[in-house]
Design a protein around this motif. Sequence first.
Motif, mmCIF file in Angstrom:
data_model
loop_
_atom_site.group_PDB
_atom_site.id
_atom_site.type_symbol
_atom_site.label_atom_id
_atom_site.label_comp_id
_atom_site.label_asym_id
_atom_site.label_seq_id
_atom_site.Cartn_x
_atom_site.Cartn_y
_atom_site.Cartn_z
ATOM 1 N N LEU A 322 0.814 -1.216 0.000
ATOM 2 C CA LEU A 322 0.000 0.000 0.000
ATOM 3 C C LEU A 322 0.847 1.267 0.000
ATOM 4 C CD1 LEU A 322 -2.853 -0.970 2.505
ATOM 5 C CD2 LEU A 322 -2.850 -1.082 0.019
ATOM 6 N N ALA A 325 0.206 3.536 -2.810
ATOM 7 C CA ALA A 325 -1.080 4.238 -2.925
ATOM 8 C C ALA A 325 -0.944 5.658 -2.386
ATOM 9 C CB ALA A 325 -2.158 3.489 -2.154
ATOM 10 N N THR A 329 -5.651 7.910 0.655
ATOM 11 C CA THR A 329 -6.544 6.772 0.410
ATOM 12 C C THR A 329 -6.120 5.502 1.136
ATOM 13 O OG1 THR A 329 -5.296 6.055 -1.550
ATOM 14 C CG2 THR A 329 -7.037 7.684 -1.883
ATOM 15 N N VAL A 330 -4.926 5.483 1.760
ATOM 16 C CA VAL A 330 -4.412 4.267 2.395
ATOM 17 C C VAL A 330 -5.355 3.780 3.489
ATOM 18 C CG1 VAL A 330 -2.580 3.306 3.834
ATOM 19 C CG2 VAL A 330 -1.992 4.666 1.826
ATOM 20 N N LEU A 333 -8.412 2.179 2.037
ATOM 21 C CA LEU A 333 -8.111 0.891 1.431
ATOM 22 C C LEU A 333 -7.924 -0.191 2.503
ATOM 23 C CD1 LEU A 333 -5.676 1.903 -1.462
ATOM 24 C CD2 LEU A 333 -8.071 1.164 -1.655
ATOM 25 N N ARG A 364 -12.595 0.294 -4.869
ATOM 26 C CA ARG A 364 -11.461 0.157 -3.939
ATOM 27 C C ARG A 364 -10.799 -1.218 -4.081
ATOM 28 N NH1 ARG A 364 -14.085 2.663 1.658
ATOM 29 N NH2 ARG A 364 -14.372 4.807 0.890
ATOM 30 N N GLN A 367 -8.463 -1.232 -6.924
ATOM 31 C CA GLN A 367 -7.188 -0.620 -6.562
ATOM 32 C C GLN A 367 -6.314 -1.601 -5.771
ATOM 33 O OE1 GLN A 367 -9.072 3.039 -4.694
ATOM 34 N NE2 GLN A 367 -7.299 3.994 -5.704
ATOM 35 N N LEU A 371 -2.550 -3.260 -6.529
ATOM 36 C CA LEU A 371 -1.400 -3.111 -5.633
ATOM 37 C C LEU A 371 -0.856 -4.466 -5.177
ATOM 38 C CD1 LEU A 371 -2.787 -0.167 -3.485
ATOM 39 C CD2 LEU A 371 -0.835 -0.044 -5.060
#
Length: 395
Positions: A322, A325, A329-330, A333, A364, A367, A371
């Motif tokens: 993460l 990112a 937004t971490v 997430l 989400r 995303q 990652l």
Amino acid sequence: MTESLPDVRTYRLSPEVVAPLRQRLPHVATQTIDAIMAEVPAYAVAFAGDLGVKIARAVRAALGTFLELVARADGPDQQSPLGPALEGAYALGRGEARNGRSLDALLGAYRVGARVSWHELAKISVSTGQPAPVIAHFAELVFAYIDELSAASVAGHADELASSGRARLRHLEQLTQALLAGEAEHTIEVAAERADWSPPQTLTAVLVPEHAARTVVDLLDRRTLRLSEAGPAAPDHSVLLVPDASRGAVAGLLRGQSAVVGPARPWLAVKSSYDRAVRTLRLPGIETARTVVDTEDHLAALVLTADRQALADLRAKVLAPLTAAPGLTVDKLIETLRSWLRHQGRREDVAAELFVHPQTVRYRMTQLRELYGDRLRDPDWISSLIIALTLPDPV
């Protein structure tokens, strides 16, 4: 109103009164010893054995001291012979306590000795023509002297009990410390023998607030060991080691108290019970206020937090993807990934828990898959993520 007895330290009898008494002292001592043997059963065996010679000598010495006391001349250089007699009586009292006996027999012997010795001494005084007032004063002196000896023995008995009680408390505390430190079995067994403590089959460790320890220990088995301060591992807490009682039984006895109850363990292995109670007390979110916390109810958390640094390292490892990112937004997430793991990928349930639209969950998760890549399909990674994200923060 009963008159008080005279002060035996200051009262005097004339030499002509004392002289015939001194001559017959061996006879008086023999009569006194025979009466004590006959009327105080506890001393019959003692007189019959090797100790009898010493006791007989002590009786003769006490009578001799009495005559010395009431016959000595006044003067600034005259020292009272009462001191050694009182020291001897004090030592007798301590000896009775040390041998586990009450004062009943000793005080009974004093009473018999006073009566018989007075009877014999009075007969001698009457036979020598002493007037009634002298004999009456003499009686008062005999009983005042016995009162002095009795009081000294009572003090010695009480002091020995207090001293031995304090010593035993120290030995019990040393035993408790040895158990909690996990010292060698031989060392612990010697400590138990020194403390005169009979080992049970099992011991259960209980942590309670220090201020409540006195109240709580009164609810438990009288053999319960206690250490007032648990130390840095459990500050402001006392440790109780309860013999032969299951954690359920202990929890029932302590209902409404603040306590953490460990598992029952063989008494020599109680350190493991103590260690588990301490670790449970330190678990995040544990509330002990007027609640009995059973460590068995927290086994999963205890297992998974056995190595807190390892948990922190695991969390850092599984969240490393993460770092790519955007910072804002971490947190969202992580929140979504945690809920997705908890609900096993059911999008509607995740959306309901997070109060977001299912499309937001889809976005989400897209995303997160970018990652993490295939790692979100790897069972080992999924297990690591579940452990890292669903356990409380390590402390």
